[in-house]
Design a protein around this motif. Sequence first.
Motif, short mmCIF file in Angstrom:
data_model
loop_
_atom_site.label_atom_id
_atom_site.label_comp_id
_atom_site.label_asym_id
_atom_site.label_seq_id
_atom_site.Cartn_x
_atom_site.Cartn_y
_atom_site.Cartn_z
N ARG A 41 0.72 -1.24 0.13
CA ARG A 41 0.02 -0.16 -0.15
C ARG A 41 0.84 1.28 0.08
O ARG A 41 0.41 2.30 -0.57
CB ARG A 41 -1.04 -0.05 1.43
N TYR A 42 2.14 1.06 0.64
CA TYR A 42 2.90 2.16 0.87
C TYR A 42 3.56 2.64 -0.77
O TYR A 42 3.63 3.72 -1.08
CB TYR A 42 4.04 2.23 1.88
N ARG A 43 4.06 1.31 -1.21
CA ARG A 43 4.77 1.55 -2.48
C ARG A 43 3.81 2.02 -3.53
O ARG A 43 4.25 2.68 -4.61
CB ARG A 43 5.23 0.06 -2.99
N ILE A 44 2.40 1.71 -3.54
CA ILE A 44 1.56 2.36 -4.75
C ILE A 44 1.04 3.61 -4.32
O ILE A 44 0.33 4.22 -5.21
CB ILE A 44 0.43 1.21 -4.96
N GLY A 45 1.42 4.16 -3.14
CA GLY A 45 1.20 5.57 -2.81
C GLY A 45 -0.26 5.85 -1.97
O GLY A 45 -0.64 6.76 -1.87
N GLU A 46 -0.82 4.53 -1.61
CA GLU A 46 -2.01 4.66 -0.90
C GLU A 46 -1.70 5.01 0.71
O GLU A 46 -2.87 5.73 1.27
CB GLU A 46 -2.52 3.18 -0.77
N LEU A 47 -0.54 4.77 0.91
CA LEU A 47 -0.23 5.20 2.41
C LEU A 47 1.01 6.35 2.35
O LEU A 47 1.98 6.26 1.62
CB LEU A 47 0.30 4.16 3.30
N THR A 48 1.00 7.56 3.35
CA THR A 48 2.03 8.23 3.14
C THR A 48 3.04 7.41 4.01
O THR A 48 2.92 6.46 4.81
CB THR A 48 1.72 9.61 4.10
N GLU A 49 4.29 7.87 3.94
CA GLU A 49 5.45 7.34 4.79
C GLU A 49 5.12 7.31 6.30
O GLU A 49 5.29 6.17 6.95
CB GLU A 49 6.66 8.23 4.47
N GLU A 50 4.34 8.43 6.66
CA GLU A 50 4.05 8.45 8.23
C GLU A 50 3.25 7.43 8.46
O GLU A 50 3.26 6.64 9.58
CB GLU A 50 3.52 9.87 8.65
N GLU A 51 2.08 7.26 7.62
CA GLU A 51 1.14 6.09 7.88
C GLU A 51 1.66 5.02 7.77
O GLU A 51 1.43 4.05 8.55
CB GLU A 51 -0.03 6.23 6.85
N TYR A 52 2.66 4.58 6.81
CA TYR A 52 3.33 3.54 6.72
C TYR A 52 3.98 3.05 7.76
O TYR A 52 4.03 1.58 8.31
CB TYR A 52 4.24 3.40 5.24
N GLN A 53 4.96 4.07 8.31
CA GLN A 53 5.67 3.74 9.46
C GLN A 53 4.89 3.49 10.97
O GLN A 53 5.36 2.35 11.51
CB GLN A 53 6.62 4.73 9.85
N ALA A 54 4.00 4.05 10.90
CA ALA A 54 2.93 4.03 12.16
C ALA A 54 2.24 2.65 12.02
O ALA A 54 2.42 1.73 12.91
CB ALA A 54 2.07 4.82 12.09
N ALA A 55 1.72 2.09 11.02
CA ALA A 55 1.10 0.78 10.70
C ALA A 55 2.27 -0.38 10.83
O ALA A 55 1.78 -1.35 11.67
CB ALA A 55 0.57 0.88 9.28
N LYS A 56 3.45 -0.25 10.11
CA LYS A 56 4.44 -1.04 10.34
C LYS A 56 4.82 -1.45 11.97
O LYS A 56 4.97 -2.50 12.21
CB LYS A 56 5.70 -0.65 9.60
N GLN A 57 5.10 -0.38 12.45
CA GLN A 57 5.39 -0.39 13.79
C GLN A 57 4.48 -1.14 14.71
O GLN A 57 4.80 -2.12 15.61
CB GLN A 57 5.83 0.95 14.52
N LYS A 58 3.13 -0.83 14.54
CA LYS A 58 2.16 -1.47 15.30
C LYS A 58 2.07 -3.02 15.11
O LYS A 58 2.21 -3.73 15.94
CB LYS A 58 0.74 -0.94 14.68
N VAL A 59 2.27 -3.57 13.85
CA VAL A 59 2.43 -4.92 13.37
C VAL A 59 3.63 -5.41 14.22
O VAL A 59 3.62 -6.44 14.64
CB VAL A 59 2.19 -5.16 12.02
N GLU A 60 4.87 -4.94 14.01
CA GLU A 60 5.95 -5.39 14.48
C GLU A 60 5.93 -5.48 15.92
O GLU A 60 6.67 -6.51 16.61
CB GLU A 60 7.19 -4.46 14.03
N ARG A 61 5.52 -4.62 16.81
CA ARG A 61 4.99 -4.52 18.35
C ARG A 61 4.34 -5.96 18.52
O ARG A 61 4.45 -6.65 19.44
CB ARG A 61 4.29 -3.43 18.81
N GLN A 62 3.13 -6.21 17.69
CA GLN A 62 2.41 -7.37 17.85
C GLN A 62 3.02 -8.48 17.81
O GLN A 62 3.04 -9.52 18.43
CB GLN A 62 1.11 -7.40 16.86
N MET A 63 4.14 -8.77 16.80
CA MET A 63 5.20 -9.92 16.37
C MET A 63 6.06 -10.02 17.65
O MET A 63 6.20 -11.18 17.85
CB MET A 63 5.76 -9.50 15.34
N GLN A 64 6.44 -8.80 18.38
CA GLN A 64 7.30 -9.12 19.22
C GLN A 64 6.56 -9.49 20.65
O GLN A 64 7.09 -10.23 21.50
CB GLN A 64 7.98 -7.61 19.95
N LEU A 65 5.26 -9.42 20.74
CA LEU A 65 4.52 -9.73 22.14
C LEU A 65 4.44 -11.24 21.90
O LEU A 65 4.47 -11.91 23.00
CB LEU A 65 3.34 -9.04 21.96
N TYR A 66 4.42 -11.94 20.69
CA TYR A 66 4.30 -13.29 20.54
C TYR A 66 5.43 -13.93 19.99
O TYR A 66 5.80 -14.88 20.00
CB TYR A 66 3.12 -13.63 19.70
#
Length: 66
Positions: A41-66
């Motif tokens: 979604r970021y690569r095709i321009g659907e998300l801004t870099e800020e939105e991309y980083q925020a969403a990415k960090q959220k998922v990565e935090r979930q991965m760290q919890l498990y």
Amino acid sequence: GLSEEDVNMILEDLDQTLGSLKDLLELHKKLKKELDKIELRYRIGELTEEEYQAAKQKVERQMQLY
């Protein structure tokens, strides 16, 4: 040797552990897929870099919890 009761308890514990590992693996696959989707979604321009980083960090935090 171990009694039949002990062997059965060990087998039950192993089955539960295996089930938990399968669940964690499935969750990891799901989160990885989510990361891939966010990146696309970021690569095709659907998300801004800020939105991309925020969403990415959220998922990565979930991965760290498990």
